[in-house]
Design a protein around this motif. Structure first.
Motif, mmCIF file in Angstrom:
data_model
loop_
_atom_site.group_PDB
_atom_site.id
_atom_site.type_symbol
_atom_site.label_atom_id
_atom_site.label_comp_id
_atom_site.label_asym_id
_atom_site.label_seq_id
_atom_site.Cartn_x
_atom_site.Cartn_y
_atom_site.Cartn_z
ATOM 1 N N TRP A 146 56.732 32.905 22.055
ATOM 2 C CA TRP A 146 56.262 31.731 22.774
ATOM 3 C C TRP A 146 55.893 32.065 24.214
ATOM 4 N N ALA A 147 56.657 32.945 24.835
ATOM 5 C CA ALA A 147 56.369 33.301 26.231
ATOM 6 C C ALA A 147 54.991 33.941 26.353
ATOM 7 N N ARG A 148 54.652 34.838 25.440
ATOM 8 C CA ARG A 148 53.343 35.493 25.498
ATOM 9 C C ARG A 148 52.222 34.509 25.170
ATOM 10 N N ALA A 149 52.444 33.691 24.152
ATOM 11 C CA ALA A 149 51.414 32.729 23.766
ATOM 12 C C ALA A 149 51.137 31.738 24.895
ATOM 13 N N LEU A 150 52.189 31.233 25.527
ATOM 14 C CA LEU A 150 52.001 30.242 26.582
ATOM 15 C C LEU A 150 51.491 30.871 27.872
ATOM 16 N N ARG A 151 51.880 32.109 28.153
ATOM 17 C CA ARG A 151 51.338 32.774 29.338
ATOM 18 C C ARG A 151 49.832 32.961 29.192
ATOM 19 N N LEU A 152 49.391 33.361 28.003
ATOM 20 C CA LEU A 152 47.957 33.508 27.752
ATOM 21 C C LEU A 152 47.245 32.165 27.860
ATOM 22 N N LYS B 245 56.268 26.434 29.560
ATOM 23 C CA LYS B 245 57.083 27.645 29.407
ATOM 24 C C LYS B 245 58.151 27.391 28.340
ATOM 25 N N PRO B 246 58.550 28.424 27.615
ATOM 26 C CA PRO B 246 59.552 28.247 26.564
ATOM 27 C C PRO B 246 60.979 28.323 27.103
ATOM 28 N N ALA C 229 58.163 32.215 38.794
ATOM 29 C CA ALA C 229 57.759 33.543 38.304
ATOM 30 C C ALA C 229 58.188 33.789 36.865
ATOM 31 N N ALA C 230 59.047 32.944 36.334
ATOM 32 C CA ALA C 230 59.575 33.165 34.979
ATOM 33 C C ALA C 230 58.508 32.917 33.927
ATOM 34 N N ASP C 231 58.538 33.734 32.880
ATOM 35 C CA ASP C 231 57.727 33.489 31.690
ATOM 36 C C ASP C 231 58.527 32.722 30.643
ATOM 37 N N ALA C 232 59.856 32.800 30.722
ATOM 38 C CA ALA C 232 60.719 32.153 29.731
ATOM 39 C C ALA C 232 62.097 31.959 30.324
ATOM 40 N N PHE C 233 62.837 31.008 29.745
ATOM 41 C CA PHE C 233 64.185 30.699 30.210
ATOM 42 C C PHE C 233 65.163 30.690 29.039
ATOM 43 N N VAL C 234 66.392 31.097 29.329
ATOM 44 C CA VAL C 234 67.517 30.797 28.447
ATOM 45 C C VAL C 234 68.515 30.018 29.285
ATOM 46 N N VAL C 235 68.867 28.844 28.820
ATOM 47 C CA VAL C 235 69.839 28.008 29.509
ATOM 48 C C VAL C 235 71.191 28.177 28.832
ATOM 49 N N VAL C 236 72.187 28.558 29.615
ATOM 50 C CA VAL C 236 73.551 28.730 29.112
ATOM 51 C C VAL C 236 74.318 27.456 29.448
ATOM 52 N N THR C 237 74.745 26.742 28.421
ATOM 53 C CA THR C 237 75.373 25.443 28.665
ATOM 54 C C THR C 237 76.638 25.236 27.846
ATOM 55 N N PRO C 238 77.656 24.655 28.462
ATOM 56 C CA PRO C 238 78.800 24.156 27.704
ATOM 57 C C PRO C 238 78.505 22.735 27.241
ATOM 58 N N GLU C 239 79.489 22.143 26.589
ATOM 59 C CA GLU C 239 79.404 20.734 26.224
ATOM 60 C C GLU C 239 80.579 20.004 26.860
ATOM 61 N N TYR C 240 80.257 19.080 27.758
ATOM 62 C CA TYR C 240 81.274 18.276 28.419
ATOM 63 C C TYR C 240 81.125 16.833 27.963
ATOM 64 N N ASN C 241 82.142 16.261 27.354
ATOM 65 C CA ASN C 241 82.089 14.861 26.934
ATOM 66 C C ASN C 241 80.826 14.554 26.126
ATOM 67 N N GLN C 242 80.555 15.417 25.156
ATOM 68 C CA GLN C 242 79.424 15.248 24.241
ATOM 69 C C GLN C 242 78.063 15.369 24.922
ATOM 70 N N SER C 243 78.015 16.066 26.069
ATOM 71 C CA SER C 243 76.744 16.221 26.760
ATOM 72 C C SER C 243 76.769 17.511 27.579
ATOM 73 N N PHE C 244 75.734 17.712 28.373
ATOM 74 C CA PHE C 244 75.603 18.918 29.185
ATOM 75 C C PHE C 244 76.019 18.628 30.625
#
Length: 202
Positions: free
Chosen positions: A180-186, A109-110, A76-91
């Motif tokens: 981006w969310a509006r453009a890609l939804r369209l 989706k953006p 159902a999402a039009d867009a995402f924000v991923v909240v990430t730390p950095e562990y050992n130079q990665s996610f």
């Protein structure tokens, strides 16, 4: 604004470690996004999604119930924000696991990122995640919010010190994500993304 014009933004907390900073950062960003009149916000914490970490090699295998339960929220999402730390130079592995359980839910989706870490601000993890999301046909936006030495950036009230600086960065990222969310939804409405994939295989 008409209800069907509103965007559904899903904020995903990527770390599942005890004592993680992710929920604090995610709730702060969600509070900024909820001030917008055109956005509905959901926060998904992978620590409570209970996604299994063992997958079947058979693509036709029935997915576990936890995976099926989360799927409609992502779809159902039009867009995402991923909240990430950095562990050992990665996610976090928990974040890669969550991405891999799904497919069409990410398509066209953006995705934006809020990262945190030490001196690098978690941006090494973000750079790697851009490659991963490209493989699931998502579009990542350039603008990010990143906290270096994050333990020094937030007060005990869960809000950033010198909040105006971070609010400006968040607003810029959310503006771009919304475009981006509006453009890609369209675009998806005019021509389903899966239709392009089927033609590519012919």
């Amino acid at each position: 604004m008409a209800e069907n014009d509103r965007l559904r933004l899903v904020i995903v907390i990527g770390s599942v470690r005890k004592g993680r900073f992710g929920p604090v950062a995610a709730e702060w960003l969600a509070s900024r996004a909820r001030l917008r009149r055109d956005v509905d916000v959901d926060v998904i914490d992978l620590a409570t999604a209970w996604l299994p970490d063992v997958m079947s090699a058979d693509p036709t295998a029935v997915k576990p119930q936890a995976v099926k339960d989360l799927a409609p929220w992502l779809a159902a999402a039009d867009a995402f924000v991923v909240v990430t730390p950095e562990y050992n130079q990665s996610f976090p592995a928990s974040l890669k696991n969550a991405i891999d359980w799904y497919d069409e839910e990410w398509h066209a989706k953006p995705v934006a990122f809020l990262s945190y870490g030490g001196a690098s601000s978690g941006l090494t993890a973000v750079g790697q995640l851009r490659q991963v999301f490209a493989e699931v046909h998502a579009v990542t936006v350039r603008e990010t919010v990143s906290f270096h030495n994050y333990w020094e950036r937030f007060g005990p009230d869960g809000r950033p010190i010198d909040e105006e600086e971070w609010e400006t960065a968040a607003a810029r990222m959310l503006d771009r994500l919304g475009w981006w969310a509006r453009a890609l939804r369209l675009a998806r409405a005019q021509e389903p993304y899966g239709h392009l994939q089927s033609h590519a295989r012919e």
